[in-house]
Design an enzyme around this catalytic site. Sequence first.
Site, PDB file in Angstrom:
ATOM      1  N   ASP A 335      40.246  26.519  39.834  1.00 26.22           N
ATOM      2  CA  ASP A 335      39.269  27.240  40.623  1.00 26.22           C
ATOM      3  C   ASP A 335      38.308  26.223  41.249  1.00 26.22           C
ATOM      4  OD1 ASP A 335      37.894  29.463  41.634  1.00 26.22           O
ATOM      5  OD2 ASP A 335      36.525  29.486  39.931  1.00 26.22           O
ATOM      6  N   ASP A 626      36.813  30.004  35.695  1.00 29.75           N
ATOM      7  CA  ASP A 626      35.627  30.441  34.962  1.00 29.75           C
ATOM      8  C   ASP A 626      35.286  31.902  35.202  1.00 29.75           C
ATOM      9  OD1 ASP A 626      34.884  30.282  37.575  1.00 29.75           O
ATOM     10  OD2 ASP A 626      33.132  29.011  37.270  1.00 29.75           O
ATOM     11  N   ASP A 630      39.850  34.993  37.324  1.00 29.17           N
ATOM     12  CA  ASP A 630      40.811  33.979  36.897  1.00 29.17           C
ATOM     13  C   ASP A 630      41.600  34.398  35.656  1.00 29.17           C
ATOM     14  OD1 ASP A 630      39.956  32.118  38.872  1.00 29.17           O
ATOM     15  OD2 ASP A 630      38.234  31.620  37.624  1.00 29.17           O
TER      16      ASP A 630
END
Length: 892
Positions: A335, A626, A630
């Site tokens: 990410d 995070d 996700d």
Amino acid sequence: MTPATTAGRRTEAYLRPVEEVALALGTDAARGLSGEEAAARLERHGPNALPETGRRGPLRRLLAQFHSPLIYVLMASAVVTAVLGERVDAAVILAVVVVNAAVGFAQESRAEKALAALAALTQTSATVVRDGVPVRVPATGLVRGDLVALAAGDKVPADLRLVRVEELAVDESALTGESVPVVKETRTQRSRAGLADRRNMAYSGTLVTAGRGAGLVVATGADTAIGGIHRMVGAATPVQTPLTRKIAHFSRLVTAAVLGLAAVTFGIGLARGLPAGEMLTAAVALAVGAIPEGLPAVVTITLAIGVARMVRHGAIVRHLPAVETLGSTTVICTDKTGTLTENQMTVTAVAAGGRVYQVTGTGYAPVGDVRADGRPVDVAAHPALLACLTAGLACNDARLVHTGAGWEAAGDPTEAALLASAAKAGIEPVPARLHTIPFASERQYMATLHQDGTIYVKGSVERVLALCDTQAGPDGAPGPLDPAAVADQAETFARRGLRVLAFARADAAPGTDALTGLPPLTFLGLQAMHDPPRPTAADAVRACRDAGIQVKMITGDHAATARAVGARIGLEGPVMTGAELAACPDEDLPDAAERTAVFARVSPDQKLRLVRALQRRAHVIAMTGDGVNDAPALKQADIGVAMGRGGTEAAKEAADMVLTDDDFASIETAVEQGRGVFDNLVKFIVWALPANVGLGAILTAAILTGADLPILPLQVLWLNMTAVLILGLPFAVEPRDEAVMRRPPRDPSLPLITGALVARILLVSAILLAGAFTLLHWEQAGGASLETARTVVVNVFAMTLLAYMFNCLSLDRPLLWRGVRRNPWVAVGALALIGVQLIYTYAPPLNDLFGSAPMDLAAWARVAAVAVIAYIAVEVAKFVHRPRRPTPADPS
């Protein structure tokens, strides 16, 4: 109403007017539900909570430690030996099994206690309007149709169709990956849009950063956007780690071979007329001797030591094999927000008075300075710059708060960045504010009036320029406005992925105490900001790529922002958007995913699709993240790595590993640790197997020839509990090879032990077989008792394994004393083994228990000769077959 119907109405709510949504929900958009109706709906539809996750309880975790073919055979051997009356043998076998299970269970239990449940995301309170009166209730008590009030600092308790907003901004980064808070509105959207672009909706689990508002609950619990992700997490199939697959395959092969060999020898013995009880004892001895009992324990201990090292580097590992999996990783999907970046907006450039200035420092900490042409400037000597930074300080509702963890923003992150840039310039607080025109999406600006009669304005470049008729020159004095030059500078900033705000000021008429409108303004300048990459991110990405690992950034943020961040950290090339992903057929996606390094505006289901596409190319995927968005991909990946400090509980729950420092650079360290762990496991297996193969061979030969057993079952267990464990443990703490990050990832299709290593194992096994049989007959021919001859055989195995340990400290080059210097536990293990073998040989109680007997000095010399021959033979084989070691300039 079915969940599918509910989810469909939630999805369509942003496309429908408030009145129509309220009618469909059977509620009042001004007074909310009645208390009685709310209670009835709660009874019918249940609480606003996510289903409990299916976490393994203590008993299931404990039983899982015994799930291995090798362990099954050991437990069966313990039962057989107990039935035959050999209780000591049975107890020792069971001790091996219990130690292995205890180590694995203890580690997993510690990790489980460190992480909270996903359902904690919705355990908050909410202000709800019932019968026209605001009341505070647990968020679990909300129902569809409730009218919920929102204020800055609130966590949104359910999915809401907004009916009223007053400068409402919501941080949706945990759900969508969007790094900047979204300014909300109530207008009905005319076309379908992704989650991140639905401006009239607020979603469960997101955070209100500014303003006020209210919305009708259109979905609760499992029907919310977070609930959809929760279902994807549950549907994602946990993937076995490479180590788990390889150990399982290896264990099945060894188990099948050992059981087959034991059955054959048992049958041959019966056919030759030998007693069944004696042959059953021999078969058990063969099974116990040929099975590497120490393998599960040393594998577990090696992984546990890797876990301990990871803790020192800021990681919590939930499952032991996850340590090694990172070492086998071929692709890291990461990410952006909070992982590669600081997740703190930072002003990096200011354009004022016809000049462009650079602002140093990152994040909200007021540490840094303002520079021109690379040199620090005295802001007071640059009036236009001073005025622009002062406007950002004055026209601002945020605060910077210093906590034990550093500086944090209270309020809008964009405004916090303006406070930090003013603090770096040393600007004093401005006079008190008298009145404010708050920012609104339709106005696109904010204005403040202060006690000294100054009006400050900030907003979009286009809107602020339209309000100005002059422009501050280098000396701060008003001059002619050049809108084209300002627009060009703003476009230059935007192409670099920076968010741009414009600033202006004016003097209010004397006696003005409120803003009913704005006089003509003087344009002051631009401040450009972004969420900066972590200082270590670029080096970490480079190190991973040098190690042959692809790094792919997958974010919900805009393509321009993703492209700019990617360029700064070394991920360049075309950006693939969520819309392009949606249009890409499944059969073409693996190729597209392989070619692309940056993916933008990606939804949670598309992240999951990308991970599966890469796995179809036989990649070992590490997914970092995070946010709630996700979580499905974290669970689907071969190893999920969540951020501990800034990560959501959903991400932590779905992950195999949690990084407590939230730093992508820790992934590089984890990969290095994982590769070292795998190397150590291979070294141990290559070292340990010759003993098992040799023991199996010597016992089989004895049974087939009808000779006395050269080694008893209890003596085999002695070897496995002393030599294998004492000498095996130094491999668990063996330092990593210095070239471990200069070689490509291990091919996931390769077996645990390559052909060359199998040949080495057979070489040492043959030396053990020949040496043990030769010395067995030598002792008996010289008049020694069978007990003494068997003691010599035990010591042949122990001392040869000791010499072979030095061979295995490196599988391709000699180390010997250098190996002892870099790993003192090698010397400790060697001395400990020599000590226990002397006790085994000469202590009367152990002579009685294990059937051993004292040896003379000449016998020890012959034992040492076999060990030396084995060491020299292996070093010669290593020299002949040594591979060319890659260098950084030669990645082959």
